[in-house]
Design an enzyme around this catalytic site. Structure first.
Site, mmCIF file in Angstrom:
data_model
loop_
_atom_site.group_PDB
_atom_site.id
_atom_site.type_symbol
_atom_site.label_atom_id
_atom_site.label_comp_id
_atom_site.label_asym_id
_atom_site.label_seq_id
_atom_site.Cartn_x
_atom_site.Cartn_y
_atom_site.Cartn_z
ATOM 1 N N PHE A 10 -5.884 -13.260 -1.537
ATOM 2 C CA PHE A 10 -6.556 -13.161 -0.230
ATOM 3 C C PHE A 10 -7.529 -11.985 -0.219
ATOM 4 C CE2 PHE A 10 -6.469 -10.904 3.892
ATOM 5 C CZ PHE A 10 -7.166 -11.813 4.674
ATOM 6 N N GLU A 33 2.128 -15.554 -0.117
ATOM 7 C CA GLU A 33 2.254 -14.738 1.088
ATOM 8 C C GLU A 33 1.444 -15.380 2.217
ATOM 9 O OE1 GLU A 33 0.278 -10.921 1.139
ATOM 10 O OE2 GLU A 33 1.932 -9.968 2.187
ATOM 11 N N ALA A 77 0.853 -1.202 0.000
ATOM 12 C CA ALA A 77 0.000 0.000 0.000
ATOM 13 C C ALA A 77 0.886 1.249 0.000
ATOM 14 C CB ALA A 77 -0.922 -0.021 1.207
ATOM 15 N N GLU A 117 -0.647 -2.120 -4.230
ATOM 16 C CA GLU A 117 -1.453 -3.296 -3.877
ATOM 17 C C GLU A 117 -2.899 -2.921 -3.558
ATOM 18 O OE1 GLU A 117 0.114 -5.702 -0.696
ATOM 19 O OE2 GLU A 117 -1.088 -7.438 -1.307
HETATM 20 O O1 LIG Z 1 -1.289 -8.402 1.658
HETATM 21 C C1 LIG Z 1 -0.735 -7.655 2.431
HETATM 22 C C2 LIG Z 1 -1.352 -7.278 3.705
HETATM 23 O O2 LIG Z 1 -2.529 -7.953 3.954
HETATM 24 C C3 LIG Z 1 0.586 -7.045 2.034
HETATM 25 O O3 LIG Z 1 1.052 -7.650 0.883
HETATM 26 C C4 LIG Z 1 1.726 -7.112 3.029
HETATM 27 O O4 LIG Z 1 1.505 -8.046 4.018
HETATM 28 C C5 LIG Z 1 2.068 -5.779 3.617
HETATM 29 O O5 LIG Z 1 2.225 -4.835 2.585
HETATM 30 C C6 LIG Z 1 3.367 -5.818 4.450
HETATM 31 O O6 LIG Z 1 4.494 -6.041 3.642
HETATM 32 MN MN LIG Z 2 -0.323 -9.098 -0.171
#
Ligand SMILES: O=C(CO)[C@H](O)[C@H](O)[C@H](O)CO
Ligand SMILES: [Mn+2]
Length: 289
Positions: free
Chosen positions: A185, A244, A107, A150
């Site tokens: 997600f 992730e 973000a 993101e």
């Molecule tokens: O999906 C995310 C948070 O829910 C992000 O990709 C990362 O966890 C966040 O930017 C920390 O790097």
């Molecule tokens: Mn992410």
């Protein structure tokens, strides 16, 4: 398509040292490791040089993730916070470049996770976010870095919740090295269709995160991986697919991600590694690469 994993899978703090994980993910068969850039400015040049060498030796590409803090928010209504954000990003990008990193995602246009105890000004935050990203894009481009914005679910950020919002934002920024980033997600919560969201991002898709609906490793849940793989092939996606997973409680990572139960049934490190290796095989098969 290259496949990676965010090293935070094994850690509890964004400040955890990422260097030692390069060899581990190489042994597990990954092409990419994603590292947290939150604390990269605390690494010495010698440390960064050693990490870069280890990546070369292990044939691993590094990408970076970041959730900027509220004090470094490029979209803050407070001009001094925006200036601190710009200075932070310039320093961070300079250090990220020392690791030959070409992709930073998160973000970047806002902060994370958002504090919803305050009133939300989506329109104002979006406008300042566009300006903030526009203001650091050339600096990143001169270092050969793509800024991947993101799209997050509503509980973590309010500015961009869908691929369509992400694309409109990127078009308003209008810089070739600023791209959209999607994460299965978050898509699972916000998008009507995974395939349509990926096609909406199309050639603007710069980075892709994967995880199940409860953030287990891909292959353990009910995300429509086949549909996602078809759409990624359809748009000729050649970037990184970085899993992730967040499955352990504890630390700042556990609380930022809201992991309140052990999703591993008490797995030790060897079992965690095995799950990552199996998920990588699954991901290569179903998503390509
Ligand atoms: O999906 C995310 C948070 O829910 C992000 O990709 C990362 O966890 C966040 O930017 C920390 O790097
Ligand atoms: Mn992410």
């Amino acid at each position: 398509m290259k496949h990676g994993i965010y090293y935070s899978y094994w850690e509890h703090e964004w400040s955890a040292k990422f260097g030692p994980y390069i060899e581990k993910v190489a042994k597990l068969g990954f092409d990419v490791i994603e590292v947290a850039a939150h604390h990269i400015n605390e690494y010495s040049d010698a440390e960064l040089a050693a990490i870069k060498q280890s990546a070369i030796d292990n044939n691993i590409i590094l990408t970076a993730g970041i959730g900027p803090s509220k004090a470094k928010n490029l979209a803050s209504p407070d001009a001094s916070v925006r200036a601190a954000g710009k200075a932070f990003f310039e320093k961070t990008l300079t250090n990220v470049a020392k690791l030959d990193i070409k992709t930073i995602g998160g973000a970047l246009h806002s902060y994370w996770p958002v504090d919803y105890s305050q009133p939300v000004d989506k329109e104002g935050d979006r406008a300042r976010g566009v300006e903030g990203i526009h203001g650091i894009a050339d600096f990143a481009n001169n270092l050969g870095i793509n800024l991947c914005i993101e799209v997050l679910n509503r509980f973590e950020n309010h500015v961009l919740n869908t691929a369509a919002e992400g694309v409109a934002f990127i078009r308003d920024v209008g810089k070739p090295n600023v791209k959209v980033m999607l994460d299965t997600f978050h898509m699972n919560i916000e998008e009507d269709s995974f395939g349509d969201a990926i096609r909406t991002a199309g050639s603007l898709l710069g980075h892709f995160h994967t995880g199940e609906s409860n953030r287990r490793v891909p292959g353990k849940g009910r995300i429509p991986w086949h549909e996602i793989g078809l759409a990624l092939r359809e748009i000729n996606y050649t970037g990184a697919v970085v899993m992730e997973p967040f499955v352990k409680t504890g630390g700042t990572i556990g609380s930022d991600i809201r992991v309140w139960r052990d999703l591993t049934d008490g797995a030790d490190e060897a079992k965690m590694d095995e799950d990552a290796r199996n998920s990588l095989a699954f991901s290569r098969f179903v998503l390509g690469g």
